[in-house]
Motif scaffolding. Structure first.
Motif, PDB file in Angstrom:
ATOM      1  N   THR A  13      24.837   3.213  60.015  1.00 45.25           N
ATOM      2  CA  THR A  13      25.879   2.282  60.438  1.00 45.25           C
ATOM      3  C   THR A  13      25.938   1.010  59.600  1.00 45.25           C
ATOM      4  O   THR A  13      26.687   0.083  59.921  1.00 45.25           O
ATOM      5  CB  THR A  13      25.662   1.893  61.908  1.00 45.25           C
ATOM      6  N   GLU A  48      29.599   1.075  63.533  1.00 43.41           N
ATOM      7  CA  GLU A  48      28.912   1.401  64.781  1.00 43.41           C
ATOM      8  C   GLU A  48      29.832   1.125  65.951  1.00 43.41           C
ATOM      9  O   GLU A  48      30.398   0.030  66.085  1.00 43.41           O
ATOM     10  CB  GLU A  48      27.619   0.590  64.928  1.00 43.41           C
ATOM     11  N   ASN A  54      29.460   6.669  65.827  1.00 45.30           N
ATOM     12  CA  ASN A  54      29.216   5.989  64.559  1.00 45.30           C
ATOM     13  C   ASN A  54      29.809   6.774  63.396  1.00 45.30           C
ATOM     14  O   ASN A  54      29.991   7.990  63.478  1.00 45.30           O
ATOM     15  CB  ASN A  54      27.710   5.804  64.346  1.00 45.30           C
TER      16      ASN A  54
END
Length: 210
Positions: A13, A48, A54
């Motif tokens: 992320t 994220e 994600n």
């Protein structure tokens, strides 16, 4: 085939630079074929989201240097650019991956030089229990500027062109924690004006962990 790789990639992320180097030693029929060096450099954009999952985008420049064992084959470098997208659902189970690559490659001869553009799309599941499946498909256009096809009376033109299609799937059963079995199928078609082919690969896999 013997290979070793080292590199650095940001967490899934996170944003950041990435890089890798891979060594690949290939032997065919007991004879040394080639020694490859692959260098990857790129940048990652991560995202994220606790509600939807994600994801990340990777933009990479890749350069492969091939050192062929045969003196009749010419050593050289092969450049490519790729854009890879990965996503994972909020439960961290289902994954999606797409990869688009553009570049030039060869196998040490003038006739093997090829310009390519490829697309791959794959959906995969991390199985909790019961029956689930993976599925994917791909497409590639490879053009050989120094090869004449068997017939020029095709829509593919006066140079050898390969249109490659791939379908793959896996059907499996997770019967206990850490253990599962899968049936894999890969079906490939090459609509070529020189070497048309159909290839089917099947297999059964058992995975387990203690």
């Amino acid at each position: 085939m013997i290979f070793a790789e080292t590199g650095s990639t940001p967490k899934f992320t996170q944003d950041g630079w990435l890089g890798a180097w891979r060594m690949l030693d290939i032997t065919t029929g007991g004879t040394k074929y080639a020694f490859h060096h692959l260098l990857k450099l790129g940048y990652q954009l991560g995202n994220e989201n606790k509600e939807t999952g994600n994801s990340r985008h990777q933009y990479r420049l890749e350069f492969t240097y091939k050192d062929f064992s045969e003196s009749s084959s010419k050593d050289g470098g092969q450049p490519a650019f790729s854009w890879e997208y990965n996503s994972m659902d909020a439960d961290q189970l289902d994954r999606y991956r797409s990869l688009i690559s553009l570049g030039r490659a060869d196998e040490g001869t003038r006739e093997s030089i090829q310009d390519f553009l490829s697309f791959d799309f794959d959906w995969k599941n991390q199985w909790k229990n019961g029956v689930l499946y993976d599925i994917g498909f791909g497409f590639a256009n490879r053009r050989y500027p120094n090869q004449i096809p068997l017939s020029t009376k095709t829509p593919l033109g006066e140079k050898r062109t390969d249109l490659q299609f791939r379908f793959s799937t896996a059907l499996g059963w997770k019967f206990m924690e850490g253990w599962s079995t899968h049936y894999h199928l890969r079906y490939g078609v090459n609509l070529s004006n020189k070497v048309p082919t159909v290839r089917i690969i099947q297999g059964i896999e058992l995975q387990g962990a203690f």
